[in-house]
Write a protein that holds these residues in place. Structure first.
Motif, PDB file in Angstrom:
ATOM      1  N   GLY A  32     -32.403 -56.811  63.869  1.00 32.18           N
ATOM      2  CA  GLY A  32     -31.970 -56.916  65.266  1.00 32.18           C
ATOM      3  C   GLY A  32     -30.494 -57.202  65.411  1.00 32.18           C
ATOM      4  O   GLY A  32     -29.643 -56.414  65.028  1.00 32.18           O
ATOM      5  N   ASP A  33     -30.153 -58.367  65.977  1.00 33.07           N
ATOM      6  CA  ASP A  33     -28.753 -58.741  66.213  1.00 33.07           C
ATOM      7  C   ASP A  33     -27.978 -58.977  64.924  1.00 33.07           C
ATOM      8  O   ASP A  33     -26.755 -58.978  64.928  1.00 33.07           O
ATOM      9  CB  ASP A  33     -28.685 -60.016  67.069  1.00 33.07           C
ATOM     10  CG  ASP A  33     -29.190 -59.770  68.472  1.00 33.07           C
ATOM     11  OD1 ASP A  33     -29.215 -58.598  68.888  1.00 33.07           O
ATOM     12  OD2 ASP A  33     -29.564 -60.747  69.137  1.00 33.07           O
ATOM     13  N   ASN A  34     -28.675 -59.211  63.825  1.00 32.63           N
ATOM     14  CA  ASN A  34     -28.009 -59.487  62.559  1.00 32.63           C
ATOM     15  C   ASN A  34     -27.624 -58.226  61.793  1.00 32.63           C
ATOM     16  O   ASN A  34     -27.037 -58.315  60.730  1.00 32.63           O
ATOM     17  CB  ASN A  34     -28.907 -60.356  61.668  1.00 32.63           C
ATOM     18  CG  ASN A  34     -29.122 -61.718  62.266  1.00 32.63           C
ATOM     19  OD1 ASN A  34     -28.230 -62.286  62.892  1.00 32.63           O
ATOM     20  ND2 ASN A  34     -30.316 -62.249  62.099  1.00 32.63           N
ATOM     21  N   TRP A  35     -27.981 -57.033  62.308  1.00 35.03           N
ATOM     22  CA  TRP A  35     -27.641 -55.777  61.636  1.00 35.03           C
ATOM     23  C   TRP A  35     -26.131 -55.655  61.563  1.00 35.03           C
ATOM     24  O   TRP A  35     -25.432 -55.798  62.551  1.00 35.03           O
ATOM     25  CB  TRP A  35     -28.254 -54.608  62.399  1.00 35.03           C
ATOM     26  CG  TRP A  35     -28.026 -53.288  61.749  1.00 35.03           C
ATOM     27  CD1 TRP A  35     -27.215 -52.298  62.208  1.00 35.03           C
ATOM     28  CD2 TRP A  35     -28.598 -52.801  60.542  1.00 35.03           C
ATOM     29  NE1 TRP A  35     -27.261 -51.222  61.359  1.00 35.03           N
ATOM     30  CE2 TRP A  35     -28.098 -51.503  60.317  1.00 35.03           C
ATOM     31  CE3 TRP A  35     -29.481 -53.340  59.601  1.00 35.03           C
ATOM     32  CZ2 TRP A  35     -28.455 -50.735  59.219  1.00 35.03           C
ATOM     33  CZ3 TRP A  35     -29.838 -52.570  58.508  1.00 35.03           C
ATOM     34  CH2 TRP A  35     -29.330 -51.286  58.324  1.00 35.03           C
ATOM     35  N   SER A  36     -25.620 -55.420  60.385  1.00 40.60           N
ATOM     36  CA  SER A  36     -24.178 -55.351  60.184  1.00 40.60           C
ATOM     37  C   SER A  36     -23.883 -54.413  59.017  1.00 40.60           C
ATOM     38  O   SER A  36     -24.798 -53.866  58.399  1.00 40.60           O
ATOM     39  CB  SER A  36     -23.626 -56.742  59.873  1.00 40.60           C
ATOM     40  OG  SER A  36     -24.175 -57.213  58.651  1.00 40.60           O
ATOM     41  N   THR A  37     -22.609 -54.265  58.710  1.00 40.75           N
ATOM     42  CA  THR A  37     -22.205 -53.444  57.573  1.00 40.75           C
ATOM     43  C   THR A  37     -22.817 -53.983  56.291  1.00 40.75           C
ATOM     44  O   THR A  37     -23.208 -53.225  55.412  1.00 40.75           O
ATOM     45  CB  THR A  37     -20.662 -53.421  57.459  1.00 40.75           C
ATOM     46  OG1 THR A  37     -20.120 -53.022  58.713  1.00 40.75           O
ATOM     47  CG2 THR A  37     -20.202 -52.457  56.398  1.00 40.75           C
ATOM     48  N   PHE A  38     -22.921 -55.288  56.186  1.00 36.40           N
ATOM     49  CA  PHE A  38     -23.526 -55.946  55.030  1.00 36.40           C
ATOM     50  C   PHE A  38     -24.934 -55.421  54.802  1.00 36.40           C
ATOM     51  O   PHE A  38     -25.281 -54.924  53.734  1.00 36.40           O
ATOM     52  CB  PHE A  38     -23.529 -57.463  55.262  1.00 36.40           C
ATOM     53  CG  PHE A  38     -24.254 -58.252  54.211  1.00 36.40           C
ATOM     54  CD1 PHE A  38     -23.578 -58.695  53.084  1.00 36.40           C
ATOM     55  CD2 PHE A  38     -25.594 -58.572  54.355  1.00 36.40           C
ATOM     56  CE1 PHE A  38     -24.244 -59.441  52.119  1.00 36.40           C
ATOM     57  CE2 PHE A  38     -26.259 -59.309  53.405  1.00 36.40           C
ATOM     58  CZ  PHE A  38     -25.581 -59.742  52.275  1.00 36.40           C
ATOM     59  N   PHE A  39     -25.785 -55.507  55.817  1.00 36.54           N
ATOM     60  CA  PHE A  39     -27.173 -55.083  55.678  1.00 36.54           C
ATOM     61  C   PHE A  39     -27.301 -53.568  55.594  1.00 36.54           C
ATOM     62  O   PHE A  39     -28.185 -53.052  54.912  1.00 36.54           O
ATOM     63  CB  PHE A  39     -28.024 -55.639  56.816  1.00 36.54           C
ATOM     64  CG  PHE A  39     -28.238 -57.115  56.702  1.00 36.54           C
ATOM     65  CD1 PHE A  39     -28.954 -57.650  55.643  1.00 36.54           C
ATOM     66  CD2 PHE A  39     -27.711 -57.980  57.639  1.00 36.54           C
ATOM     67  CE1 PHE A  39     -29.143 -59.011  55.520  1.00 36.54           C
ATOM     68  CE2 PHE A  39     -27.894 -59.337  57.527  1.00 36.54           C
ATOM     69  CZ  PHE A  39     -28.609 -59.861  56.465  1.00 36.54           C
ATOM     70  N   ALA A  40     -26.426 -52.846  56.273  1.00 35.99           N
ATOM     71  CA  ALA A  40     -26.464 -51.385  56.196  1.00 35.99           C
ATOM     72  C   ALA A  40     -26.120 -50.910  54.787  1.00 35.99           C
ATOM     73  O   ALA A  40     -26.739 -49.969  54.274  1.00 35.99           O
ATOM     74  CB  ALA A  40     -25.504 -50.784  57.214  1.00 35.99           C
ATOM     75  N   THR A  41     -25.162 -51.564  54.141  1.00 38.21           N
ATOM     76  CA  THR A  41     -24.792 -51.217  52.771  1.00 38.21           C
ATOM     77  C   THR A  41     -25.946 -51.481  51.815  1.00 38.21           C
ATOM     78  O   THR A  41     -26.282 -50.642  50.981  1.00 38.21           O
ATOM     79  CB  THR A  41     -23.539 -52.006  52.332  1.00 38.21           C
ATOM     80  OG1 THR A  41     -22.468 -51.681  53.211  1.00 38.21           O
ATOM     81  CG2 THR A  41     -23.152 -51.689  50.910  1.00 38.21           C
ATOM     82  N   ILE A  42     -26.569 -52.635  51.935  1.00 40.19           N
ATOM     83  CA  ILE A  42     -27.697 -52.983  51.080  1.00 40.19           C
ATOM     84  C   ILE A  42     -28.869 -52.026  51.327  1.00 40.19           C
ATOM     85  O   ILE A  42     -29.535 -51.575  50.400  1.00 40.19           O
ATOM     86  CB  ILE A  42     -28.142 -54.440  51.315  1.00 40.19           C
ATOM     87  CG1 ILE A  42     -27.005 -55.413  51.005  1.00 40.19           C
ATOM     88  CG2 ILE A  42     -29.380 -54.777  50.507  1.00 40.19           C
ATOM     89  CD1 ILE A  42     -26.527 -55.400  49.591  1.00 40.19           C
ATOM     90  N   THR A  43     -29.121 -51.692  52.582  1.00 42.98           N
ATOM     91  CA  THR A  43     -30.233 -50.811  52.925  1.00 42.98           C
ATOM     92  C   THR A  43     -30.034 -49.412  52.350  1.00 42.98           C
ATOM     93  O   THR A  43     -30.936 -48.849  51.727  1.00 42.98           O
ATOM     94  CB  THR A  43     -30.400 -50.733  54.455  1.00 42.98           C
ATOM     95  OG1 THR A  43     -30.658 -52.045  54.955  1.00 42.98           O
ATOM     96  CG2 THR A  43     -31.539 -49.815  54.837  1.00 42.98           C
ATOM     97  N   LEU A  44     -28.859 -48.839  52.556  1.00 41.04           N
ATOM     98  CA  LEU A  44     -28.584 -47.501  52.043  1.00 41.04           C
ATOM     99  C   LEU A  44     -28.568 -47.495  50.516  1.00 41.04           C
ATOM    100  O   LEU A  44     -29.120 -46.588  49.882  1.00 41.04           O
ATOM    101  CB  LEU A  44     -27.274 -46.966  52.607  1.00 41.04           C
ATOM    102  CG  LEU A  44     -26.937 -45.513  52.300  1.00 41.04           C
ATOM    103  CD1 LEU A  44     -28.043 -44.583  52.803  1.00 41.04           C
ATOM    104  CD2 LEU A  44     -25.614 -45.141  52.935  1.00 41.04           C
ATOM    105  N   GLY A  45     -27.957 -48.510  49.926  1.00 46.87           N
ATOM    106  CA  GLY A  45     -27.950 -48.620  48.459  1.00 46.87           C
ATOM    107  C   GLY A  45     -29.359 -48.732  47.901  1.00 46.87           C
ATOM    108  O   GLY A  45     -29.702 -48.092  46.904  1.00 46.87           O
ATOM    109  N   GLY A  46     -30.188 -49.534  48.551  1.00 51.40           N
ATOM    110  CA  GLY A  46     -31.578 -49.680  48.111  1.00 51.40           C
ATOM    111  C   GLY A  46     -32.372 -48.401  48.263  1.00 51.40           C
ATOM    112  O   GLY A  46     -33.158 -48.029  47.388  1.00 51.40           O
ATOM    113  N   ALA A  47     -32.166 -47.697  49.366  1.00 54.77           N
ATOM    114  CA  ALA A  47     -32.897 -46.453  49.605  1.00 54.77           C
ATOM    115  C   ALA A  47     -32.559 -45.399  48.550  1.00 54.77           C
ATOM    116  O   ALA A  47     -33.455 -44.742  48.011  1.00 54.77           O
ATOM    117  CB  ALA A  47     -32.587 -45.921  50.999  1.00 54.77           C
ATOM    118  N   ILE A  48     -31.294 -45.248  48.231  1.00 52.26           N
ATOM    119  CA  ILE A  48     -30.889 -44.260  47.223  1.00 52.26           C
ATOM    120  C   ILE A  48     -31.298 -44.719  45.830  1.00 52.26           C
ATOM    121  O   ILE A  48     -31.758 -43.921  45.009  1.00 52.26           O
ATOM    122  CB  ILE A  48     -29.377 -43.987  47.318  1.00 52.26           C
ATOM    123  CG1 ILE A  48     -29.103 -43.211  48.608  1.00 52.26           C
ATOM    124  CG2 ILE A  48     -28.870 -43.225  46.104  1.00 52.26           C
ATOM    125  CD1 ILE A  48     -27.657 -42.937  48.887  1.00 52.26           C
ATOM    126  N   ALA A  49     -31.188 -46.004  45.565  1.00 55.89           N
ATOM    127  CA  ALA A  49     -31.554 -46.531  44.251  1.00 55.89           C
ATOM    128  C   ALA A  49     -33.036 -46.337  43.958  1.00 55.89           C
ATOM    129  O   ALA A  49     -33.414 -45.951  42.853  1.00 55.89           O
ATOM    130  CB  ALA A  49     -31.180 -48.004  44.161  1.00 55.89           C
TER     131      ALA A  49
END
Length: 187
Positions: A32-49
């Motif tokens: 929610g409100d905590n979505w940021s570049t930090f979490f987006a980077t981890i999410t995309l990195g995790g998805a590709i990994a």
């Protein structure tokens, strides 16, 4: 059974697809409100990994004895991972409070995809997750600074208009894609 069905089963593509969708679609609304570049980077990195684990089959020697050329299939598999992860991440931006720019997602998907190809080539397909997830995790902890060194080291966290981050991601994409396409996964 056709080679495509065998390939899909041996590379666990159904599980990889489910994991990519889960990573990219579940986290933005949960944060929610905590979505940021930090979490987006981890999410995309995790998805590709997660999808990178399937870059090699169970028997490399059997794969190498096939009567068809592997490089086009390797390239297609790698690009499919990036397209699906990036596409799902783009679709998930409608669910996030602070959506990431499309250019940022494209750049990071390409760079992390290159790291996945490098990891599979250097360490084996089962370790295709190590470099993209490791770099994404490292990038989020690099102290932010307005310099090109930051944009090179922490390129996944850099803004979408950073030229140094684009160059870094582009070089990683070209190197990783070429290495995996030509050499395949390590035994």
């Amino acid at each position: 059974m056709r080679w495509t069905a065998l390939y899909v089963r041996s590379r666990h593509l159904a599980v990889s697809l489910a994991a990519v969708v889960l990573c990219a679609l579940a986290l933005p609304p949960l944060l929610g409100d905590n979505w940021s570049t930090f979490f987006a980077t981890i999410t995309l990195g995790g998805a590709i990994a997660v999808a990178g684990v399937g870059l090699s089959g169970q028997d490399i020697d059997l794969d190498r004895t096939a009567s068809f050329r592997w490089p086009p299939r390797r390239l297609a598999h790698l690009l499919l991972i990036g397209a699906v992860a990036g596409g799902v991440m783009l679709a998930a931006q409608g669910l996030a409070e602070l959506p990431m720019q499309a250019g940022w997602i494209f750049r990071n998907a390409a760079g992390l995809l290159g790291l996945t190809g490098l990891a599979a080539t250097l360490f084996g397909g089962q370790f295709g997750w190590t470099l993209p997830l490791g770099w994404a995790m490292t990038a989020v902890f690099v102290p932010s600074a307005a310099s090109q060194v930051y944009d090179v080291v922490a390129w996944p966290m850099a803004t979408a208009d950073s030229a140094a981050a684009w160059w870094t991601a582009g070089l990683l994409f070209v190197a990783g894609t070429a290495a995996y396409t030509l050499a395949g996964a390590r035994r």
